[in-house]
Design a protein around this motif. Sequence first.
Motif, short mmCIF file in Angstrom:
data_model
loop_
_atom_site.label_atom_id
_atom_site.label_comp_id
_atom_site.label_asym_id
_atom_site.label_seq_id
_atom_site.Cartn_x
_atom_site.Cartn_y
_atom_site.Cartn_z
N GLU A 52 0.99 -0.73 1.70
CA GLU A 52 1.71 -0.67 2.97
C GLU A 52 2.57 -1.92 3.16
O GLU A 52 2.08 -3.05 3.09
CB GLU A 52 0.69 -0.56 4.11
N GLY A 53 3.86 -1.72 3.40
CA GLY A 53 4.76 -2.82 3.69
C GLY A 53 5.33 -3.52 2.48
O GLY A 53 6.20 -4.39 2.63
N TRP A 54 4.89 -3.20 1.27
CA TRP A 54 5.40 -3.84 0.06
C TRP A 54 6.61 -3.07 -0.45
O TRP A 54 6.54 -1.85 -0.65
CB TRP A 54 4.33 -3.90 -1.03
N ARG A 55 7.70 -3.77 -0.68
CA ARG A 55 8.90 -3.12 -1.22
C ARG A 55 8.74 -2.82 -2.70
O ARG A 55 9.34 -1.88 -3.21
CB ARG A 55 10.12 -4.01 -1.00
N GLN A 56 7.97 -3.62 -3.41
CA GLN A 56 7.75 -3.43 -4.83
C GLN A 56 6.39 -2.78 -5.07
O GLN A 56 5.44 -3.00 -4.30
CB GLN A 56 7.82 -4.78 -5.57
N PRO A 57 6.24 -1.98 -6.15
CA PRO A 57 4.93 -1.38 -6.43
C PRO A 57 3.89 -2.43 -6.78
O PRO A 57 4.21 -3.50 -7.32
CB PRO A 57 5.23 -0.46 -7.63
N GLY A 58 2.66 -2.14 -6.48
CA GLY A 58 1.55 -3.01 -6.84
C GLY A 58 0.86 -2.51 -8.10
O GLY A 58 1.06 -1.37 -8.54
N TRP A 59 0.02 -3.38 -8.66
CA TRP A 59 -0.75 -3.05 -9.86
C TRP A 59 -2.17 -3.58 -9.68
O TRP A 59 -2.39 -4.61 -9.04
CB TRP A 59 -0.13 -3.70 -11.10
N CYS A 60 -3.12 -2.87 -10.24
CA CYS A 60 -4.51 -3.34 -10.23
C CYS A 60 -5.21 -2.84 -11.49
O CYS A 60 -4.72 -1.93 -12.16
CB CYS A 60 -5.24 -2.90 -8.97
N ARG A 61 -6.35 -3.44 -11.79
CA ARG A 61 -7.15 -3.03 -12.94
C ARG A 61 -8.14 -1.96 -12.48
O ARG A 61 -9.07 -2.25 -11.73
CB ARG A 61 -7.91 -4.23 -13.53
N GLY A 62 -7.93 -0.74 -12.93
CA GLY A 62 -8.82 0.34 -12.54
C GLY A 62 -8.64 0.71 -11.08
O GLY A 62 -7.76 0.21 -10.38
N GLU A 63 -9.49 1.58 -10.60
CA GLU A 63 -9.42 1.99 -9.20
C GLU A 63 -10.01 0.90 -8.32
O GLU A 63 -11.11 0.41 -8.58
CB GLU A 63 -10.18 3.30 -9.00
N PRO A 64 -9.28 0.49 -7.28
CA PRO A 64 -9.77 -0.62 -6.44
C PRO A 64 -11.11 -0.29 -5.79
O PRO A 64 -11.33 0.82 -5.32
CB PRO A 64 -8.67 -0.75 -5.38
N ARG A 65 -11.99 -1.27 -5.79
CA ARG A 65 -13.27 -1.16 -5.11
C ARG A 65 -13.23 -2.08 -3.90
O ARG A 65 -13.27 -3.31 -4.03
CB ARG A 65 -14.42 -1.53 -6.04
N LEU A 66 -13.11 -1.50 -2.74
CA LEU A 66 -12.92 -2.29 -1.53
C LEU A 66 -14.21 -2.98 -1.12
O LEU A 66 -15.26 -2.34 -1.01
CB LEU A 66 -12.42 -1.40 -0.39
N PRO A 67 -14.16 -4.31 -0.90
CA PRO A 67 -15.38 -5.02 -0.47
C PRO A 67 -15.73 -4.68 0.96
O PRO A 67 -14.87 -4.37 1.79
CB PRO A 67 -14.95 -6.49 -0.59
#
Length: 402
Positions: free
Chosen positions: A261-276
Amino acid sequence: MPLSLSQSEARHLALAAQGFTTGSGAPKPATVKKLIARLGVLQIDSVNALVRAHYLPLFSRLGDYPMDWLDQQAWSSGRQRSLFEYWGHEASLLPMQLYPLLRWRMRRAAAGQGIYRQLAEFGRAQQPLIRRVLQTVREEGALGAGSLGKRPQKAGPWWDWSAEKHALEWLFAAGAVTVAGRRGFERLYDLPERVFPAAILDQPELDEAEAQRQLLLHAATALGVATEKDLRDYFRLDLADTRQRLAELAEAGELQPVQVEGWRQPGWCRGEPRLPRGLKPSALLSPFDSLIWARERTERLFDFRYRLEIYTPAHKRVYGYYVLPFLFEGQLLGRVDLRAERANGLLAVHAVHEEAAGMSEAAFTELAAQLRQLANWLGLEKVQLNCQRPESQRLRAAGLGS
Protein backbone atom coordinates in the motif's frame (compact mmCIF):
# COMPACT_ATOMS: atom_id res chain seq x y z
CA MET A 1 -1.26 -12.29 -8.74
CA PRO A 2 1.31 -10.71 -6.36
CA LEU A 3 0.78 -10.79 -2.62
CA SER A 4 -0.62 -7.61 -1.11
CA LEU A 5 0.41 -5.88 2.12
CA SER A 6 -0.82 -2.80 3.93
CA GLN A 7 1.69 -0.16 5.00
CA SER A 8 1.24 -1.31 8.61
CA GLU A 9 1.95 -4.93 7.67
CA ALA A 10 5.05 -3.92 5.71
CA ARG A 11 6.27 -1.89 8.68
CA HIS A 12 5.82 -4.80 11.06
CA LEU A 13 7.65 -7.14 8.69
CA ALA A 14 10.53 -4.68 8.51
CA LEU A 15 10.74 -4.30 12.28
CA ALA A 16 10.76 -8.05 12.86
CA ALA A 17 13.33 -8.64 10.12
CA GLN A 18 15.56 -5.98 11.66
CA GLY A 19 15.58 -7.70 15.02
CA PHE A 20 13.11 -5.51 16.90
CA THR A 21 11.52 -8.47 18.62
CA THR A 22 10.62 -8.87 22.27
CA GLY A 23 13.66 -10.46 23.86
CA SER A 24 13.82 -12.17 27.21
CA GLY A 25 16.59 -11.92 29.75
CA ALA A 26 19.90 -10.09 29.62
CA PRO A 27 21.85 -10.18 26.34
CA LYS A 28 24.85 -12.47 25.96
CA PRO A 29 27.82 -12.36 23.55
CA ALA A 30 26.08 -15.04 21.49
CA THR A 31 22.98 -12.81 21.32
CA VAL A 32 25.07 -9.98 19.91
CA LYS A 33 26.66 -12.29 17.34
CA LYS A 34 23.30 -13.69 16.28
CA LEU A 35 21.79 -10.22 15.88
CA ILE A 36 24.67 -8.98 13.73
CA ALA A 37 24.35 -12.10 11.57
CA ARG A 38 20.67 -11.23 11.10
CA LEU A 39 21.42 -7.61 10.16
CA GLY A 40 24.45 -8.50 8.05
CA VAL A 41 26.09 -5.11 8.47
CA LEU A 42 26.79 -2.41 11.07
CA GLN A 43 27.73 0.95 9.59
CA ILE A 44 30.83 2.64 11.01
CA ASP A 45 31.04 6.43 11.28
CA SER A 46 33.59 8.71 12.90
CA VAL A 47 31.09 11.04 14.61
CA ASN A 48 31.25 10.54 18.36
CA ALA A 49 28.75 13.10 19.63
CA LEU A 50 26.95 10.36 21.53
CA VAL A 51 28.68 7.04 20.87
CA ARG A 52 30.32 5.53 17.78
CA ALA A 53 27.66 4.56 15.25
CA HIS A 54 28.30 0.80 15.22
CA TYR A 55 27.48 0.36 18.91
CA LEU A 56 24.05 1.98 19.02
CA PRO A 57 21.95 -0.33 16.76
CA LEU A 58 22.64 -3.24 19.11
CA PHE A 59 21.60 -1.16 22.12
CA SER A 60 18.39 -0.15 20.34
CA ARG A 61 17.47 -3.83 19.98
CA LEU A 62 19.07 -5.49 23.02
CA GLY A 63 19.28 -2.78 25.65
CA ASP A 64 22.21 -2.49 28.04
CA TYR A 65 24.99 -4.72 26.65
CA PRO A 66 28.77 -4.31 27.25
CA MET A 67 30.35 -2.55 24.26
CA ASP A 68 33.52 -4.58 24.64
CA TRP A 69 31.55 -7.63 23.47
CA LEU A 70 31.31 -5.98 20.06
CA ASP A 71 34.97 -4.91 20.22
CA GLN A 72 36.02 -8.51 20.86
CA GLN A 73 33.95 -9.83 17.97
CA ALA A 74 35.24 -7.09 15.67
CA TRP A 75 38.91 -6.66 16.56
CA SER A 76 40.18 -9.37 18.91
CA SER A 77 42.91 -11.69 17.75
CA GLY A 78 41.33 -14.83 19.19
CA ARG A 79 38.52 -17.19 18.30
CA GLN A 80 36.00 -14.63 19.57
CA ARG A 81 36.57 -12.63 16.39
CA SER A 82 33.57 -13.09 14.11
CA LEU A 83 33.45 -9.79 12.20
CA PHE A 84 35.55 -7.96 9.64
CA GLU A 85 35.69 -4.43 8.27
CA TYR A 86 35.01 -3.62 4.66
CA TRP A 87 32.86 -1.53 2.34
CA GLY A 88 29.44 -3.11 2.92
CA HIS A 89 26.96 -0.29 3.36
CA GLU A 90 29.64 2.41 3.43
CA ALA A 91 32.39 1.56 5.94
CA SER A 92 30.99 -1.40 7.84
CA LEU A 93 31.44 -4.28 10.23
CA LEU A 94 30.20 -7.51 8.64
CA PRO A 95 29.92 -11.15 9.74
CA MET A 96 33.00 -13.13 8.70
CA GLN A 97 30.78 -15.47 6.66
CA LEU A 98 30.14 -12.63 4.21
CA TYR A 99 33.83 -12.18 3.38
CA PRO A 100 33.72 -14.60 0.40
CA LEU A 101 30.68 -12.73 -0.93
CA LEU A 102 32.67 -9.51 -1.24
CA ARG A 103 35.80 -10.74 -2.96
CA TRP A 104 34.36 -9.71 -6.34
CA ARG A 105 34.12 -6.15 -5.00
CA MET A 106 37.76 -6.33 -3.98
CA ARG A 107 38.74 -7.52 -7.46
CA ARG A 108 36.80 -4.66 -9.02
CA ALA A 109 38.44 -2.17 -6.66
CA ALA A 110 41.89 -3.44 -7.68
CA ALA A 111 40.86 -2.74 -11.28
CA GLY A 112 39.75 0.78 -10.34
CA GLN A 113 36.04 0.00 -10.47
CA GLY A 114 33.41 0.62 -7.83
CA ILE A 115 35.55 2.86 -5.61
CA TYR A 116 35.91 6.60 -5.25
CA ARG A 117 37.25 8.22 -8.40
CA GLN A 118 40.20 9.90 -6.65
CA LEU A 119 41.24 6.61 -5.07
CA ALA A 120 40.98 4.81 -8.42
CA GLU A 121 43.17 7.47 -10.02
CA PHE A 122 45.66 7.16 -7.19
CA GLY A 123 45.79 3.39 -7.73
CA ARG A 124 46.59 3.81 -11.41
CA ALA A 125 49.28 6.43 -10.81
CA GLN A 126 50.98 5.21 -7.63
CA GLN A 127 51.59 1.47 -7.96
CA PRO A 128 55.29 1.70 -6.92
CA LEU A 129 54.29 3.45 -3.66
CA ILE A 130 51.43 0.99 -3.12
CA ARG A 131 53.82 -1.95 -3.47
CA ARG A 132 56.27 -0.35 -1.01
CA VAL A 133 53.52 0.23 1.56
CA LEU A 134 52.29 -3.35 1.16
CA GLN A 135 55.83 -4.62 1.72
CA THR A 136 56.09 -2.53 4.88
CA VAL A 137 52.88 -4.08 6.21
CA ARG A 138 54.18 -7.54 5.28
CA GLU A 139 57.43 -6.95 7.17
CA GLU A 140 56.22 -4.98 10.19
CA GLY A 141 52.72 -6.34 10.87
CA ALA A 142 49.66 -4.35 11.90
CA LEU A 143 50.25 -0.62 11.54
CA GLY A 144 48.35 2.61 11.06
CA ALA A 145 48.89 5.29 8.47
CA GLY A 146 50.58 7.47 11.10
CA SER A 147 53.26 4.82 11.58
CA LEU A 148 54.58 5.30 8.06
CA GLY A 149 56.21 8.54 9.06
CA LYS A 150 55.27 10.95 6.29
CA ARG A 151 53.62 14.30 6.74
CA PRO A 152 50.10 14.82 5.39
CA GLN A 153 49.60 16.60 2.12
CA LYS A 154 47.65 19.84 1.90
CA ALA A 155 43.94 19.48 2.53
CA GLY A 156 41.98 18.59 -0.58
CA PRO A 157 39.28 16.20 -1.69
CA TRP A 158 40.78 13.58 0.65
CA TRP A 159 41.08 15.92 3.64
CA ASP A 160 44.68 15.68 4.92
CA TRP A 161 45.43 12.09 3.92
CA SER A 162 49.07 11.35 3.23
CA ALA A 163 50.13 9.40 0.16
CA GLU A 164 50.75 6.43 2.45
CA LYS A 165 47.21 6.66 3.83
CA HIS A 166 45.89 6.70 0.25
CA ALA A 167 47.98 3.60 -0.46
CA LEU A 168 46.64 1.76 2.59
CA GLU A 169 43.06 2.65 1.68
CA TRP A 170 43.59 1.44 -1.89
CA LEU A 171 45.07 -1.82 -0.60
CA PHE A 172 42.15 -2.16 1.82
CA ALA A 173 39.56 -1.67 -0.94
CA ALA A 174 41.42 -4.19 -3.12
CA GLY A 175 41.49 -6.75 -0.30
CA ALA A 176 45.30 -6.87 -0.12
CA VAL A 177 45.20 -5.67 3.50
CA THR A 178 42.44 -5.67 6.09
CA VAL A 179 41.77 -4.02 9.44
CA ALA A 180 43.42 -6.02 12.20
CA GLY A 181 42.29 -3.68 14.97
CA ARG A 182 41.93 -0.07 15.95
CA ARG A 183 44.00 2.30 18.07
CA GLY A 184 41.41 4.76 19.29
CA PHE A 185 39.55 5.18 16.02
CA GLU A 186 42.63 4.75 13.80
CA ARG A 187 42.62 1.65 11.63
CA LEU A 188 45.52 -0.78 12.00
CA TYR A 189 46.16 -2.66 8.76
CA ASP A 190 47.60 -6.14 8.29
CA LEU A 191 47.58 -8.96 5.77
CA PRO A 192 44.30 -10.93 5.59
CA GLU A 193 46.11 -14.22 6.21
CA ARG A 194 47.29 -12.89 9.59
CA VAL A 195 43.80 -11.76 10.59
CA PHE A 196 41.17 -14.09 9.13
CA PRO A 197 40.74 -17.80 9.82
CA ALA A 198 42.15 -20.07 7.13
CA ALA A 199 38.70 -21.63 6.78
CA ILE A 200 37.39 -18.29 5.50
CA LEU A 201 40.29 -17.52 3.17
CA ASP A 202 40.42 -21.04 1.75
CA GLN A 203 36.81 -21.09 0.63
CA PRO A 204 36.43 -21.40 -3.16
CA GLU A 205 35.77 -18.05 -4.77
CA LEU A 206 32.24 -17.46 -6.00
CA ASP A 207 31.61 -15.83 -9.33
CA GLU A 208 30.21 -12.32 -9.19
CA ALA A 209 26.67 -13.33 -10.09
CA GLU A 210 26.34 -15.93 -7.33
CA ALA A 211 27.90 -13.64 -4.72
CA GLN A 212 25.55 -10.82 -5.68
CA ARG A 213 22.53 -13.13 -5.55
CA GLN A 214 23.47 -14.21 -2.04
CA LEU A 215 23.94 -10.59 -0.93
CA LEU A 216 20.52 -9.69 -2.31
CA LEU A 217 18.93 -12.63 -0.49
CA HIS A 218 20.64 -11.56 2.71
CA ALA A 219 19.34 -8.01 2.20
CA ALA A 220 15.83 -9.33 1.56
CA THR A 221 15.95 -11.32 4.80
CA ALA A 222 17.24 -8.33 6.78
CA LEU A 223 14.65 -5.93 5.33
CA GLY A 224 11.56 -8.16 5.43
CA VAL A 225 9.96 -6.51 2.41
CA ALA A 226 11.83 -4.21 0.06
CA THR A 227 11.88 -2.53 -3.33
CA GLU A 228 14.66 -3.14 -5.84
CA LYS A 229 16.31 0.09 -4.67
CA ASP A 230 16.07 -0.97 -1.01
CA LEU A 231 17.73 -4.30 -1.80
CA ARG A 232 20.45 -2.68 -3.88
CA ASP A 233 21.22 -0.05 -1.25
CA TYR A 234 21.69 -2.49 1.63
CA PHE A 235 25.10 -3.67 0.38
CA ARG A 236 25.52 -0.83 -2.15
CA LEU A 237 25.24 -2.96 -5.29
CA ASP A 238 25.26 -1.51 -8.80
CA LEU A 239 21.96 -0.90 -10.56
CA ALA A 240 22.67 -3.11 -13.58
CA ASP A 241 23.97 -5.96 -11.41
CA THR A 242 20.95 -5.75 -9.11
CA ARG A 243 18.38 -5.82 -11.89
CA GLN A 244 19.98 -8.87 -13.50
CA ARG A 245 20.38 -10.77 -10.23
CA LEU A 246 16.86 -9.84 -9.10
CA ALA A 247 15.41 -11.22 -12.33
CA GLU A 248 17.35 -14.45 -11.79
CA LEU A 249 16.16 -14.78 -8.19
CA ALA A 250 12.56 -14.11 -9.17
CA GLU A 251 12.72 -16.71 -11.95
CA ALA A 252 14.13 -19.23 -9.49
CA GLY A 253 11.32 -18.47 -7.04
CA GLU A 254 13.70 -17.30 -4.32
CA LEU A 255 12.16 -13.82 -4.19
CA GLN A 256 8.44 -13.15 -4.43
CA PRO A 257 6.81 -9.95 -5.76
CA VAL A 258 4.63 -8.05 -3.28
CA GLN A 259 2.31 -5.08 -3.68
CA VAL A 260 2.56 -2.70 -0.72
CA GLU A 261 0.00 0.00 0.00
CA GLY A 262 1.33 3.40 -1.03
CA TRP A 263 4.51 2.10 -2.71
CA ARG A 264 5.01 3.23 -6.30
CA GLN A 265 7.53 0.46 -6.94
CA PRO A 266 6.85 -3.29 -6.44
CA GLY A 267 8.16 -4.93 -3.30
CA TRP A 268 10.02 -8.22 -2.90
CA CYS A 269 10.26 -10.71 -0.06
CA ARG A 270 11.63 -14.20 0.59
CA GLY A 271 8.73 -16.61 0.51
CA GLU A 272 5.27 -15.76 1.75
CA PRO A 273 5.42 -13.08 4.46
CA ARG A 274 4.75 -14.26 8.00
CA LEU A 275 3.29 -11.33 9.87
CA PRO A 276 4.53 -10.98 13.48
CA ARG A 277 1.96 -10.73 16.24
CA GLY A 278 1.99 -8.23 19.07
CA LEU A 279 5.17 -6.49 17.89
CA LYS A 280 5.34 -3.03 19.49
CA PRO A 281 9.02 -2.16 20.03
CA SER A 282 10.27 1.13 21.46
CA ALA A 283 13.82 2.45 21.00
CA LEU A 284 16.06 5.41 20.29
CA LEU A 285 17.64 4.90 16.86
CA SER A 286 21.06 5.80 15.54
CA PRO A 287 21.06 8.00 12.42
CA PHE A 288 23.07 5.13 10.86
CA ASP A 289 20.70 2.33 11.91
CA SER A 290 19.89 -0.06 9.07
CA LEU A 291 16.17 0.31 9.87
CA ILE A 292 16.23 3.97 8.78
CA TRP A 293 19.46 4.65 6.85
CA ALA A 294 17.53 4.63 3.54
CA ARG A 295 15.60 7.88 4.09
CA GLU A 296 13.06 7.38 1.28
CA ARG A 297 12.24 3.90 2.60
CA THR A 298 11.80 5.37 6.08
CA GLU A 299 9.19 7.74 4.68
CA ARG A 300 7.36 4.88 2.95
CA LEU A 301 7.29 2.71 6.06
CA PHE A 302 6.81 5.27 8.83
CA ASP A 303 5.58 8.53 7.22
CA PHE A 304 8.68 10.04 8.82
CA ARG A 305 10.98 12.42 6.93
CA TYR A 306 14.45 12.23 8.43
CA ARG A 307 17.67 13.98 7.43
CA LEU A 308 21.00 14.08 9.26
CA GLU A 309 21.92 17.71 9.93
CA ILE A 310 25.51 17.29 11.12
CA TYR A 311 26.87 19.01 8.03
CA THR A 312 24.10 21.62 7.89
CA PRO A 313 25.12 25.10 9.18
CA ALA A 314 23.79 25.57 12.70
CA HIS A 315 21.43 28.40 11.77
CA LYS A 316 19.81 26.23 9.07
CA ARG A 317 19.19 23.14 11.20
CA VAL A 318 15.58 22.21 11.81
CA TYR A 319 15.94 19.63 14.58
CA GLY A 320 19.58 19.68 15.75
CA TYR A 321 23.11 18.39 15.27
CA TYR A 322 22.82 14.72 16.28
CA VAL A 323 19.17 13.73 16.29
CA LEU A 324 17.91 10.25 17.14
CA PRO A 325 14.45 9.21 15.95
CA PHE A 326 12.25 7.82 18.72
CA LEU A 327 10.43 4.58 17.95
CA PHE A 328 7.41 4.03 20.19
CA GLU A 329 5.36 0.85 19.89
CA GLY A 330 6.45 0.37 16.30
CA GLN A 331 5.98 3.94 15.03
CA LEU A 332 8.38 6.86 14.72
CA LEU A 333 6.78 9.58 16.83
CA GLY A 334 9.58 11.92 17.84
CA ARG A 335 13.18 13.13 17.56
CA VAL A 336 15.74 13.84 20.26
CA ASP A 337 18.93 15.89 19.83
CA LEU A 338 21.47 14.27 22.17
CA ARG A 339 25.05 14.75 23.23
CA ALA A 340 27.25 12.78 25.62
CA GLU A 341 29.14 15.26 27.82
CA ARG A 342 31.57 12.70 29.16
CA ALA A 343 33.71 15.11 31.15
CA ASN A 344 30.64 16.19 33.13
CA GLY A 345 29.00 12.77 33.30
CA LEU A 346 25.92 14.07 31.48
CA LEU A 347 23.61 12.91 28.73
CA ALA A 348 22.52 16.31 27.43
CA VAL A 349 19.11 16.59 25.76
CA HIS A 350 19.28 19.68 23.54
CA ALA A 351 15.87 19.33 21.90
CA VAL A 352 12.82 17.06 21.76
CA HIS A 353 10.36 17.24 18.87
CA GLU A 354 7.17 15.22 18.51
CA GLU A 355 5.66 14.47 15.13
CA ALA A 356 2.35 15.97 13.98
CA ALA A 357 0.47 12.90 15.21
CA GLY A 358 1.67 13.73 18.72
CA MET A 359 3.02 11.65 21.59
CA SER A 360 0.91 10.30 24.41
CA GLU A 361 1.89 10.47 28.05
CA ALA A 362 2.81 6.79 27.76
CA ALA A 363 5.18 7.69 24.93
CA PHE A 364 6.87 10.40 27.01
CA THR A 365 7.16 8.01 29.94
CA GLU A 366 8.83 5.46 27.66
CA LEU A 367 11.13 8.11 26.17
CA ALA A 368 12.23 9.14 29.66
CA ALA A 369 12.97 5.51 30.47
CA GLN A 370 14.92 5.10 27.23
CA LEU A 371 17.03 8.18 27.98
CA ARG A 372 17.82 6.96 31.50
CA GLN A 373 18.79 3.54 30.14
CA LEU A 374 20.96 5.14 27.46
CA ALA A 375 22.76 7.30 30.03
CA ASN A 376 23.37 4.28 32.24
CA TRP A 377 24.73 2.25 29.29
CA LEU A 378 27.12 5.08 28.40
CA GLY A 379 28.30 5.37 32.00
CA LEU A 380 26.82 8.85 32.41
CA GLU A 381 25.46 9.82 35.80
CA LYS A 382 22.63 12.13 34.82
CA VAL A 383 20.25 13.14 32.04
CA GLN A 384 20.12 16.91 31.69
CA LEU A 385 17.40 18.75 29.75
CA ASN A 386 18.90 21.79 28.04
CA CYS A 387 15.83 23.07 26.23
CA GLN A 388 12.53 24.72 27.04
CA ARG A 389 10.24 23.26 24.37
CA PRO A 390 6.85 21.95 25.58
CA GLU A 391 8.07 18.42 24.92
CA SER A 392 10.85 18.97 27.47
CA GLN A 393 8.29 20.01 30.07
CA ARG A 394 6.41 16.78 29.43
CA LEU A 395 9.64 14.82 29.90
CA ARG A 396 10.12 16.60 33.23
CA ALA A 397 6.58 15.65 34.15
CA ALA A 398 7.59 12.05 33.40
CA GLY A 399 10.30 12.40 36.06
CA LEU A 400 13.33 13.14 33.88
CA GLY A 401 16.01 15.78 34.25
CA SER A 402 16.13 18.84 36.37
